[in-house]
Motif scaffolding. Structure first.
Motif, short mmCIF file in Angstrom:
data_model
loop_
_atom_site.label_atom_id
_atom_site.label_comp_id
_atom_site.label_asym_id
_atom_site.label_seq_id
_atom_site.Cartn_x
_atom_site.Cartn_y
_atom_site.Cartn_z
N PHE A 1 18.44 -26.78 13.16
CA PHE A 1 17.12 -26.55 13.12
C PHE A 1 17.02 -25.73 14.86
N ILE A 2 17.68 -25.97 16.08
CA ILE A 2 18.38 -25.55 17.17
C ILE A 2 19.20 -23.96 16.61
N GLU A 3 19.71 -23.82 15.94
CA GLU A 3 21.03 -23.10 15.52
C GLU A 3 20.56 -21.61 14.58
N LYS A 4 19.11 -22.11 14.06
CA LYS A 4 18.90 -20.74 12.55
C LYS A 4 17.35 -20.56 12.64
N TYR A 5 16.49 -21.27 13.62
CA TYR A 5 15.03 -20.89 13.50
C TYR A 5 14.71 -21.02 15.30
N LEU A 6 15.32 -21.80 16.07
CA LEU A 6 14.78 -21.86 17.77
C LEU A 6 15.95 -20.67 18.49
N GLU A 7 14.03 -19.35 18.66
CA GLU A 7 14.05 -19.08 19.38
C GLU A 7 14.48 -18.68 21.14
N LYS A 8 16.00 -18.79 21.61
CA LYS A 8 16.70 -19.21 22.76
C LYS A 8 16.91 -17.84 23.71
N GLN A 9 16.90 -17.50 25.17
CA GLN A 9 17.67 -16.96 26.11
C GLN A 9 17.66 -17.33 27.19
N GLY A 10 18.64 -17.13 27.41
CA GLY A 10 19.20 -17.82 28.90
C GLY A 10 18.63 -17.17 30.45
N PHE A 11 19.68 -17.25 31.84
CA PHE A 11 19.04 -17.20 32.51
C PHE A 11 20.40 -15.99 33.45
N THR A 12 19.99 -15.04 34.13
CA THR A 12 20.70 -14.21 34.81
C THR A 12 19.81 -14.11 36.14
N TYR B 1 15.67 -25.64 30.85
CA TYR B 1 14.38 -25.95 30.70
C TYR B 1 13.31 -26.72 29.34
N GLY B 2 13.19 -25.19 28.64
CA GLY B 2 12.27 -25.59 27.48
C GLY B 2 11.60 -24.30 27.10
N CYS B 3 10.26 -25.26 26.25
CA CYS B 3 9.48 -23.70 25.51
C CYS B 3 7.88 -24.71 25.41
N TYR B 4 7.15 -23.74 25.30
CA TYR B 4 6.07 -23.59 24.43
C TYR B 4 5.61 -24.24 24.36
N ALA B 5 4.41 -23.95 23.16
CA ALA B 5 3.90 -24.54 21.71
C ALA B 5 4.61 -23.35 20.76
N PRO B 6 4.14 -21.96 20.88
CA PRO B 6 4.16 -20.51 20.40
C PRO B 6 5.94 -20.60 19.63
N VAL B 7 6.49 -21.63 20.34
CA VAL B 7 8.47 -20.82 20.42
C VAL B 7 8.11 -21.74 19.31
N ILE B 8 7.86 -23.11 19.49
CA ILE B 8 7.92 -24.27 18.09
C ILE B 8 7.18 -23.96 16.99
N ARG B 9 6.03 -23.09 17.36
CA ARG B 9 5.16 -23.03 15.77
C ARG B 9 6.01 -21.39 14.72
N ARG B 10 6.20 -20.85 15.99
CA ARG B 10 7.09 -19.83 15.48
C ARG B 10 8.90 -20.59 14.32
N ALA B 11 9.43 -21.23 14.59
CA ALA B 11 10.45 -21.81 14.21
C ALA B 11 9.58 -22.58 12.82
N LEU B 12 8.99 -23.36 12.96
CA LEU B 12 8.42 -24.06 12.00
C LEU B 12 8.30 -23.66 10.39
N THR B 13 7.83 -22.27 11.37
CA THR B 13 6.78 -21.21 10.10
C THR B 13 7.89 -20.10 9.77
N LYS B 14 8.84 -19.99 10.29
CA LYS B 14 10.48 -19.92 9.40
C LYS B 14 11.60 -20.81 8.79
N VAL B 15 10.91 -22.37 9.10
CA VAL B 15 11.55 -23.52 8.47
C VAL B 15 10.94 -23.34 6.80
N PHE B 16 9.58 -23.10 7.27
CA PHE B 16 8.54 -23.97 5.91
C PHE B 16 9.43 -22.68 5.24
#
Length: 217
Positions: A41-52, A77-92
Protein backbone atom coordinates in the motif's frame (compact mmCIF):
# COMPACT_ATOMS: atom_id res chain seq x y z
CA UNK A 1 -26.70 -1.42 22.62
CA UNK A 2 -23.20 -2.42 21.52
CA UNK A 3 -22.02 -3.08 17.99
CA UNK A 4 -18.52 -4.16 16.98
CA UNK A 5 -17.44 -5.05 13.44
CA UNK A 6 -14.74 -7.72 13.52
CA UNK A 7 -11.81 -6.48 11.43
CA UNK A 8 -8.34 -8.06 11.08
CA UNK A 9 -5.95 -6.10 13.31
CA UNK A 10 -2.49 -4.80 12.35
CA UNK A 11 -0.12 -2.92 14.66
CA UNK A 12 1.96 -0.16 13.13
CA UNK A 13 4.81 -0.95 15.53
CA UNK A 14 7.69 -1.36 14.89
CA UNK A 15 7.74 -1.27 11.10
CA UNK A 16 5.59 1.78 10.30
CA UNK A 17 6.06 4.23 13.21
CA UNK A 18 4.21 7.04 11.42
CA UNK A 19 2.13 4.82 9.16
CA UNK A 20 -1.16 4.88 11.07
CA UNK A 21 -3.12 6.06 8.02
CA UNK A 22 -1.75 3.31 5.78
CA UNK A 23 -2.10 0.59 8.40
CA UNK A 24 -5.71 1.59 9.13
CA UNK A 25 -6.47 1.63 5.40
CA UNK A 26 -5.02 -1.85 4.95
CA UNK A 27 -7.10 -3.16 7.86
CA UNK A 28 -10.17 -1.86 6.05
CA UNK A 29 -9.06 -3.38 2.76
CA UNK A 30 -8.51 -6.76 4.37
CA UNK A 31 -11.96 -6.54 5.90
CA UNK A 32 -13.24 -6.17 2.33
CA UNK A 33 -11.37 -9.32 1.34
CA UNK A 34 -8.61 -7.53 -0.59
CA UNK A 35 -5.27 -9.23 -0.01
CA UNK A 36 -2.71 -6.43 0.29
CA UNK A 37 0.23 -5.77 2.59
CA UNK A 38 0.99 -2.49 4.32
CA UNK A 39 4.29 -2.27 2.45
CA UNK A 40 2.55 -2.69 -0.90
CA UNK A 41 0.00 0.00 0.00
CA UNK A 42 2.77 2.43 0.98
CA UNK A 43 5.06 1.70 -1.96
CA UNK A 44 2.49 1.39 -4.78
CA UNK A 45 -0.46 3.57 -3.83
CA UNK A 46 0.47 6.19 -1.21
CA UNK A 47 1.73 9.50 -2.60
CA UNK A 48 4.69 10.77 -0.56
CA UNK A 49 7.01 13.77 -0.47
CA UNK A 50 9.94 14.69 1.76
CA UNK A 51 11.25 17.98 3.13
CA UNK A 52 14.04 20.35 2.10
CA UNK A 53 15.66 23.34 3.75
CA UNK A 54 16.32 26.53 1.80
CA UNK A 55 18.18 29.44 3.35
CA UNK A 56 17.37 28.18 6.82
CA UNK A 57 13.65 27.74 6.12
CA UNK A 58 11.84 24.39 5.98
CA UNK A 59 9.85 23.56 2.83
CA UNK A 60 7.57 20.56 2.57
CA UNK A 61 4.48 18.97 1.04
CA UNK A 62 0.82 19.75 1.56
CA UNK A 63 -0.56 16.87 3.72
CA UNK A 64 -3.83 17.13 1.78
CA UNK A 65 -1.86 16.04 -1.31
CA UNK A 66 1.00 13.89 -0.01
CA UNK A 67 2.18 11.91 2.98
CA UNK A 68 4.73 14.21 4.63
CA UNK A 69 7.91 12.16 4.83
CA UNK A 70 7.89 8.35 4.99
CA UNK A 71 5.71 6.03 7.11
CA UNK A 72 8.90 4.09 7.86
CA UNK A 73 10.48 7.16 9.53
CA UNK A 74 9.61 7.89 13.16
CA UNK A 75 10.35 11.59 12.52
CA UNK A 76 7.84 11.88 9.66
CA UNK A 77 4.39 13.42 10.08
CA UNK A 78 1.45 11.91 8.22
CA UNK A 79 -1.23 12.80 5.70
CA UNK A 80 -4.82 13.93 5.56
CA UNK A 81 -7.99 12.31 4.29
CA UNK A 82 -7.71 13.21 0.56
CA UNK A 83 -4.39 11.34 0.28
CA UNK A 84 -5.85 8.13 1.69
CA UNK A 85 -8.99 8.48 -0.41
CA UNK A 86 -6.86 8.68 -3.56
CA UNK A 87 -4.73 5.71 -2.49
CA UNK A 88 -7.82 3.58 -1.83
CA UNK A 89 -9.30 4.64 -5.17
CA UNK A 90 -6.15 3.40 -6.92
CA UNK A 91 -6.31 0.10 -5.04
CA UNK A 92 -9.94 -0.42 -6.07
CA UNK A 93 -9.15 0.41 -9.71
CA UNK A 94 -6.21 -1.99 -9.70
CA UNK A 95 -8.37 -4.74 -8.23
CA UNK A 96 -11.01 -4.57 -10.98
CA UNK A 97 -11.95 -8.03 -12.13
CA UNK A 98 -10.78 -9.53 -8.85
CA UNK A 99 -12.29 -9.48 -5.40
CA UNK A 100 -12.95 -5.75 -5.61
CA UNK A 101 -14.41 -5.73 -9.11
CA UNK A 102 -17.95 -6.32 -10.31
CA UNK A 103 -18.96 -8.35 -13.33
CA UNK A 104 -18.60 -5.36 -15.65
CA UNK A 105 -14.94 -4.92 -14.74
CA UNK A 106 -15.66 -1.77 -12.75
CA UNK A 107 -14.61 -1.16 -9.13
CA UNK A 108 -16.99 -2.63 -6.58
CA UNK A 109 -16.03 -0.04 -3.96
CA UNK A 110 -15.75 3.73 -3.85
CA UNK A 111 -13.64 5.67 -1.33
CA UNK A 112 -15.38 8.80 -0.02
CA UNK A 113 -13.85 11.75 1.82
CA UNK A 114 -16.28 12.23 4.71
CA UNK A 115 -14.40 15.08 6.39
CA UNK A 116 -16.77 17.24 8.41
CA UNK A 117 -19.49 14.60 8.73
CA UNK A 118 -20.62 14.18 12.37
CA UNK A 119 -19.57 10.92 14.01
CA UNK A 120 -23.18 9.92 14.62
CA UNK A 121 -23.77 10.09 10.86
CA UNK A 122 -20.67 7.99 10.23
CA UNK A 123 -22.18 5.43 12.59
CA UNK A 124 -25.51 5.45 10.74
CA UNK A 125 -24.07 5.52 7.22
CA UNK A 126 -21.26 3.03 7.74
CA UNK A 127 -20.94 1.18 11.05
CA UNK A 128 -24.61 0.18 11.26
CA UNK A 129 -24.23 -1.18 7.73
CA UNK A 130 -21.18 -3.27 8.61
CA UNK A 131 -18.55 -0.96 7.08
CA UNK A 132 -15.64 0.40 9.18
CA UNK A 133 -14.53 4.04 8.75
CA UNK A 134 -11.12 5.71 8.88
CA UNK A 135 -11.10 8.57 11.42
CA UNK A 136 -8.40 11.10 12.28
CA UNK A 137 -7.83 11.94 15.94
CA UNK A 138 -4.90 12.20 18.40
CA UNK A 139 -2.55 9.42 19.53
CA UNK A 140 -3.92 7.78 22.70
CA UNK A 141 -6.33 10.73 22.94
CA UNK A 142 -3.47 13.04 23.93
CA UNK A 143 -3.80 16.80 23.77
CA UNK A 144 -3.15 18.22 20.28
CA UNK A 145 0.01 20.28 19.94
CA UNK A 146 0.25 23.17 17.49
CA UNK A 147 3.23 22.93 15.16
CA UNK A 148 5.65 22.48 13.55
CA UNK A 149 5.28 24.79 10.57
CA UNK A 150 6.74 24.73 7.08
CA UNK A 151 6.27 26.42 3.71
CA UNK A 152 4.36 24.42 1.12
CA UNK A 153 6.25 23.58 -2.06
CA UNK A 154 3.41 24.47 -4.42
CA UNK A 155 2.13 27.74 -2.95
CA UNK A 156 4.81 29.01 -0.58
CA UNK A 157 2.21 29.56 2.15
CA UNK A 158 3.07 28.65 5.73
CA UNK A 159 1.33 25.47 6.84
CA UNK A 160 0.82 24.57 10.51
CA UNK A 161 0.75 20.89 11.44
CA UNK A 162 -1.23 19.75 14.49
CA UNK A 163 1.02 17.24 16.27
CA UNK A 164 -0.15 14.01 17.90
CA UNK A 165 -2.12 13.43 14.69
CA UNK A 166 -3.37 9.85 14.44
CA UNK A 167 -5.62 7.74 12.24
CA UNK A 168 -7.66 4.77 13.46
CA UNK A 169 -10.34 2.50 12.06
CA UNK A 170 -13.75 3.07 13.65
CA UNK A 171 -15.38 -0.34 14.07
CA UNK A 172 -18.13 0.05 16.68
CA UNK A 173 -19.83 1.79 19.57
CA UNK A 174 -21.84 1.39 22.73
CA UNK A 175 -23.64 3.93 24.91
CA UNK A 176 -20.48 5.58 26.25
CA UNK A 177 -17.63 4.77 23.87
CA UNK A 178 -16.57 4.48 20.26
CA UNK A 179 -14.44 1.46 19.43
CA UNK A 180 -11.47 1.40 17.07
CA UNK A 181 -8.86 -0.88 15.65
CA UNK A 182 -6.07 1.37 16.95
CA UNK A 183 -2.77 0.59 15.19
CA UNK A 184 -0.63 2.56 17.65
CA UNK A 185 1.66 0.53 19.89
CA UNK A 186 -0.37 -2.67 19.53
CA UNK A 187 -3.42 -1.10 21.21
CA UNK A 188 -5.74 -3.53 19.40
CA UNK A 189 -9.48 -3.04 19.78
CA UNK A 190 -9.67 0.11 21.92
CA UNK A 191 -12.68 1.97 23.31
CA UNK A 192 -12.49 5.73 23.86
CA UNK A 193 -15.08 7.96 25.55
CA UNK A 194 -17.30 9.69 23.02
CA UNK A 195 -16.86 13.23 24.34
CA UNK A 196 -13.06 13.00 24.46
CA UNK A 197 -12.89 11.49 21.01
CA UNK A 198 -15.04 14.29 19.60
CA UNK A 199 -12.67 16.90 21.04
CA UNK A 200 -9.64 15.19 19.53
CA UNK A 201 -11.43 14.66 16.23
CA UNK A 202 -12.24 18.37 16.00
CA UNK A 203 -8.57 19.16 16.67
CA UNK A 204 -7.70 17.13 13.56
CA UNK A 205 -10.25 18.84 11.32
CA UNK A 206 -12.98 16.15 11.65
CA UNK A 207 -11.39 14.06 8.94
CA UNK A 208 -12.78 10.72 7.87
CA UNK A 209 -12.74 8.38 4.87
CA UNK A 210 -15.48 5.86 4.19
CA UNK A 211 -15.94 3.12 1.61
CA UNK A 212 -19.21 2.53 -0.20
CA UNK A 213 -20.26 -0.44 -2.26
CA UNK A 214 -21.02 0.35 -5.90
CA UNK A 215 -23.99 -1.55 -7.26
CA UNK A 216 -23.25 -3.29 -10.54
CA UNK A 217 -25.26 -2.10 -13.55
Amino acid sequence: MKKIIEVPYISQSPFWPTGCESVSAVMLLRHLGIDITVDAFIEKYLEKQGFTEKEGELFGPDPRKYFCGSPYDEDAYGCYAPVIRRALTKVFARQCGGDAGNRNGKPQYEAVDETGKPTEMLITDYIDRGMPVLCWTCIDMREPVTGPRWRLYDTGEVFTWVSNEHCMLLVGYDRDKYYFNDPHNGNGLAGYGKNLFEKRRRAQHMQAVGVRTITAD
